[in-house]
Design an enzyme around this catalytic site. Structure first.
Site, PDB file in Angstrom:
ATOM      1  N   ASP B 431       5.061 -20.123 -16.187  1.00  0.00           N
ATOM      2  CA  ASP B 431       3.737 -19.752 -16.620  1.00  0.00           C
ATOM      3  C   ASP B 431       3.905 -19.251 -18.062  1.00  0.00           C
ATOM      4  O   ASP B 431       4.927 -18.670 -18.388  1.00  0.00           O
ATOM      5  CB  ASP B 431       3.216 -18.631 -15.706  1.00  0.00           C
ATOM      6  CG  ASP B 431       1.780 -18.318 -16.011  1.00  0.00           C
ATOM      7  OD1 ASP B 431       1.026 -19.262 -16.298  1.00  0.00           O
ATOM      8  OD2 ASP B 431       1.405 -17.136 -15.969  1.00  0.00           O
ATOM      9  N   ASP B 653       4.199 -14.109 -13.221  1.00  0.00           N
ATOM     10  CA  ASP B 653       4.235 -12.648 -13.159  1.00  0.00           C
ATOM     11  C   ASP B 653       4.083 -12.130 -11.728  1.00  0.00           C
ATOM     12  O   ASP B 653       4.204 -10.941 -11.475  1.00  0.00           O
ATOM     13  CB  ASP B 653       3.193 -12.020 -14.091  1.00  0.00           C
ATOM     14  CG  ASP B 653       1.776 -12.400 -13.700  1.00  0.00           C
ATOM     15  OD1 ASP B 653       1.594 -12.964 -12.607  1.00  0.00           O
ATOM     16  OD2 ASP B 653       0.858 -12.129 -14.484  1.00  0.00           O
ATOM     17  N   ASP B 657      -0.466 -15.466 -10.339  1.00  0.00           N
ATOM     18  CA  ASP B 657      -0.136 -16.820  -9.901  1.00  0.00           C
ATOM     19  C   ASP B 657       0.516 -16.858  -8.526  1.00  0.00           C
ATOM     20  O   ASP B 657       1.324 -17.728  -8.236  1.00  0.00           O
ATOM     21  CB  ASP B 657       0.750 -17.500 -10.941  1.00  0.00           C
ATOM     22  CG  ASP B 657       1.723 -16.527 -11.568  1.00  0.00           C
ATOM     23  OD1 ASP B 657       2.067 -15.562 -10.869  1.00  0.00           O
ATOM     24  OD2 ASP B 657       2.123 -16.725 -12.721  1.00  0.00           O
TER      25      ASP B 657
END
Lengths: 119, 774
Positions: B431, B653, B657
């Site tokens: 991400d 994190d 997500d």
């Protein structure tokens, strides 16, 4: 003559070992609500227990067997590996979220017990 | 007076009257002001003056009432375990020394060629019987004591094999000693084999001694983690600083920490600043500077300044406690690779006993003379050489060392399965925000289109953004709030100068709506009438049919610099744009390079448009980019890559997500060890260092290599040596396995498996070794 006796005895011995260790009937599970004492001596007594789903059950392991083989108990489905001091009660609390059969064993996977979780 | 409260366990209570008796007994102690006993939890909570009351006084008060208090319970159980282990090792050592000494004497008097040099008294069968008996039934009693109860459960283990093997050797020898003529009558020379029984027992006990010592090393990491815990805390109460046990710290306590001291619990600095060594938790060797308002973690060490912090997490809630719990859970879980070993070991011992019986029959019927002796010795060799322990130890010991090793470096592995899958990972999706970048974006450009005012653009945008919690939104609000103030924020000088003359006040916003992944909209009253404002990305502009027209070039320029551009529009007019940029983490490029070296394809996923995303990707060295992915589409993107038959890891994190982390074969959270992140991920990297991703993969590969080597050795050993012990090499090469050599092989096989797992400790996870106390 001796050869025949030895052969027959050997065959009987092999059949006996097979029957004694590998054909043993599974013991009927003991229904447990709340808490159960499990004696650790040459295996687990009671060997199979049934406990309710979503309720916390205390498994009180008491090791009476001084063999180092049984000094650890592993409940992999509950991610628990616990040292069992000799002659002392070790309380393991589990709250199963799923029904089914969950096996547990000693640290080296030689002795086995079973937890059956029911609705 | 120094009033404290303590809770401890009480054993032996049965009913409500027990509760009353204990409470009364505790209250009688001079200095105790309050005592409450709970029958259900079996715990007492006592408030007392610690100047007057000691633990011993509480103990004896409970004991006088006829019950037992466990005031230092945890410490006791840990000490007890260690003491018990030491006692066991001492006992084992004594048995080894006695049995090997007596065994050596028997061997000297009984072993061909050696016996020629021995005194005649040792050659006497009865003397040999006398020397062998204590070895068999005293030193070897540990095997009988384990095998007999197991037989009652119709279970057989290692001890069963040793018991049968040595009893056969000892029993035959005792029979030969007592009735030599009977043996002679059947055509066999009356020769006892006490040496076999005694030496086997001595050597197997010796093996067990070393194995127990080595096994203690596999759980060292947990012990060290527990040992990191501070014992006391210096709490500021009533303007006085007092040292209290850590168990008595409550949330909200103000705690003073001086240079060189350990921080006792988790909390937030309220006064002072310092540099803190967090290496024992994160594995990161560089001390971290902390100031007022920053969080501190228990068990880390204060290097320089003195500060006061407020306790926010205590007991089982602290990060150290969470780490310990996680490592313990991982060590209690089972790796899928272990299934085969589990299956084999459940049938192993009975099969070996059956093979031993078959060996006896075949050698007795078909073997050379003296057939009975060959049959007995080979049967004993088969029973002794078989080693189920090595199979049982192969996987768990490596998992224990591997997960412990990870924890040392701030890599928390949830279970053995995650550690196993990680070595097969071919693609890792990162991400962008907060993972590859620092996740602290700041405003870089404010542009007003068509002669508009920049501060107006900022004012409208900030008004909408103050409702949003997105990190980009927070950056804009922070920027707007800082205008007109003397801010330390590293802003563009020109904007600050301008801001000093124009104080930005925010408008009230009506009908606010956040369009996930696109932007915001809301109504602002301008000159008495409501006007609709939109602030977001190209997708939002497309939705409201606004063409960027000539401004496209300006926007693209910013995007090519890796900046995220948000466009402000009102009804159908383009008003301006604000560019926000996030800084790439220092180690990002190196972390990605290390993964590429491991043959893993890095992929970046982001909600940003392709140009911005590519600019960031180029900086870190990623070529495959999944851009303009809405948060709820991340999971589907993971699925798409999995459909390419790849094992996929997702690094995020752990909070925003979570579904994508769960969908990936291995979900890796770069978190600070929060409950949410740990829950969502299979692996948590508490140091937020991208190099740890490659370190995790290397750890997984190394652990799996060790497990495979262990299993290969454990299986291979049994598969090869059991037939040799049965005499498979005798027809062609006349090679037989002496039972004494069988016991040496057996003892070394499980030690070698444990030692091979312990070798994992030496493995370096990072190119540069991080300092760690664990």
């Amino acid at each position: 003559m001796n050869e025949t006796i030895v052969t027959i005895s050997g065959i009987i011995g092999i059949i006996f070992v097979f029957w004694f260790f590998l054909m043993k009937k599974e013991k009927k599970e003991v229904a447990v609500i709340g808490s159960v004492d499990i004696i650790v001596e040459g295996g687990y007594s009671p060997e199979a227990i049934s406990i309710p789903k979503n309720k916390t059950t205390k498994l009180n392991f008491i090791r009476k067997d001084s063999s180092s083989c049984l000094e650890e108990v592993v409940l992999p489905d509950f991610k628990i590996r616990k040292h069992l001091p000799f002659n002392e009660k070790v309380v393991i609390e589990i709250t199963p979220k799923q029904t089914g059969e969950f096996k547990y064993s000693c640290g080296m996977n030689m002795f086995h017990g079973k937890i059956i979780v029911t609705d | 007076m120094n009033k404290i409260k303590k809770t401890f366990s009480i054993k032996g209570m049965h009913c409500a009257s027990c509760v009353l008796i204990i409470e009364q007994s505790l209250k009688k102690v001079d200095g105790v002001s309050e005592a409450n006993v709970n029958l259900v939890t079996e715990k007492a909570t006592v408030a007392y003056d610690s100047d007057k009351v000691t633990d011993d006084k509480l103990n004896s008060a409970v004991a006088n009432a006829g019950y037992k208090a466990f005031i230092k319970e945890e410490l006791q159980s840990e000490d007890k375990e260690r003491a018990e282990k030491q006692k066991e090792l001492k006992d084992l050592k004594f048995r080894v020394v006695i049995s090997l000494t007596l065994g050596a004497l028997v061997l000297w008097g009984g072993f061909p060629t050696l016996m020629d040099t021995s005194p005649s008294i040792l050659k006497n069968f009865w003397i040999q019987l006398l020397l062998a008996t204590p070895v068999q039934f005293w030193a070897g009693w540990v095997f009988y004591r384990a095998a007999i109860p197991a037989l009652r459960h119709r279970t057989a283990n290692m001890d069963t094999l040793v018991v049968i093997g040595t009893t056969v050797a000892y029993g035959y020898s005792a029979f030969v000693t007592a009735f030599p003529q009977v043996v002679q009558r059947i055509g066999t020379e009356p020769m006892p084999y006490f040496d076999v029984a005694t030496i086997i027992i001595g050597l197997i006990l010796l093996g067990r001694y070393f194995e127990a010592k080595a096994k203690a090393g596999t759980s060292e990491a947990i012990k060290k983690l527990i040992g990191l815990q501070a014992k006391t805390a210096r709490v500021v109460r009533d303007n006085k600083e007092i040292d209290i046990p850590i168990s008595e710290v409550v949330i909200g306590d103000l705690i003073r920490v001086r240079p060189g001291e350990k921080i006792p619990v988790d909390g937030m600095i309220t006064e002072g600043d310092s540099s803190i060594d967090e290496s024992m938790i994160t594995g990161e060797s560089m001390p971290v500077d902390k100031k007022n308002g920053d969080t501190v973690v228990g068990a880390t060490i204060n290097k320089s300044g003195s500060f006061v912090f407020e306790a926010t997490k205590i007991g089982q809630e602290t990060m150290l406690a969470q780490i310990i719990k996680l490592v313990q859970e991982a060590q209690g879980s089972k790796a899928p690779i272990q299934r085969l070993a589990d299956l084999v070991s459940s049938y192993f011992v009975p099969i070996v006993i059956m093979l031993a019986i078959a060996t006896f029959v075949v050698w007795y019927n078909l073997g050379p003379e003296p057939a009975l002796l060959y049959a007995i010795l080979n049967t004993v060799a088969v029973l002794i050489i078989a080693c189920p322990c090595a199979m049982g130890l192969a996987t768990p010991t490596a998992i224990m060392v591997g997960t412990g090793k990870g924890a040392e470096h701030g890599i928390l592995i949830k279970d053995a399965e995650s550690l196993e899958i990680a070595h097969k990972v071919k693609t890792i999706i990162f991400d962008k925000t907060g993972t590859l970048t620092k996740g602290e974006p700041s405003v870089t450009d404010v542009i007003a289109f068509d002669n508009g005012k920049e501060n107006e653009v900022l004012r409208y945008a900030a008004s909408l953004e103050k409702f949003s919690e997105h990190p980009v939104a927070m950056a804009i609000v922070a920027f707007a709030a800082s205008l007109g103030k003397s801010s330390s924020h590293p802003l563009d000088k020109a904007i600050r100068e301008k801001a000093e003359t124009e104080k930005t006040e925010l408008f009230a916003v009506d009908k606010f709506k956040a369009n996930t992944g696109k932007g915001l909209e809301g109504e602002i009253i301008i000159v008495g009438s409501p006007k609709k404002f939109y602030f977001g990305n190209r997708a939002l502009m497309k939705d409201i049919s606004i063409d960027l027209g000539a401004h496209e070039i300006e926007i693209e320029k910013l995007e090519n610099e890796g900046k995220t551009v948000m466009i402000l529009a009102s009804d159908s007019d383009l008003l301006g744009a604000i560019a926000v940029a996030d800084t790439v983490k220092e180690n990002a490029r190196q972390g990605i390079e290390e993964l590429k070296k491991l043959g893993i394809e890095p992929v970046m996923i982001t909600g940003d448009n392709f140009k911005t995303a590519m600019a960031i990707a180029n900086k870190v060295g990623i070529t495959r980019v999944l851009a303009e992915v809405l948060p709820d589409q991340k999971e589907a993107e993971v699925k798409k890559i999995q459909a390419e038959n790849k094992i996929v890891a997702m690094v995020g994190d752990g909070i925003n997500d979570a579904p994508a982390l769960a969908q990936a074969d291995v979900g890796i959270a770069m978190g600070t060890g929060t409950d949410v992140a740990i829950e969502a991920a299979d692996i948590t990297l508490i140091n937020k260092d991208l190099k740890s991703v490659a370190a995790t993969i290397r750890l997984s590969k190394m652990t799996m290599k060790t497990i495979k080597l262990n299993l290969f050795w454990a299986f291979g050993y049994n598969i090869i040596l059991i037939p040799v012990a049965m005499g498979a090499l005798y027809p062609s090469f006349h090679i037989l396995l002496n039972p004494i050599f069988a016991s040496i092989a057996m003892a070394t096989s499980s030690i070698s498996v444990v030692s091979s797992s312990l070798l994992l400790k030496r493995f370096r996870l990072n190119g540069t070794q991080t300092k760690s106390l664990v």
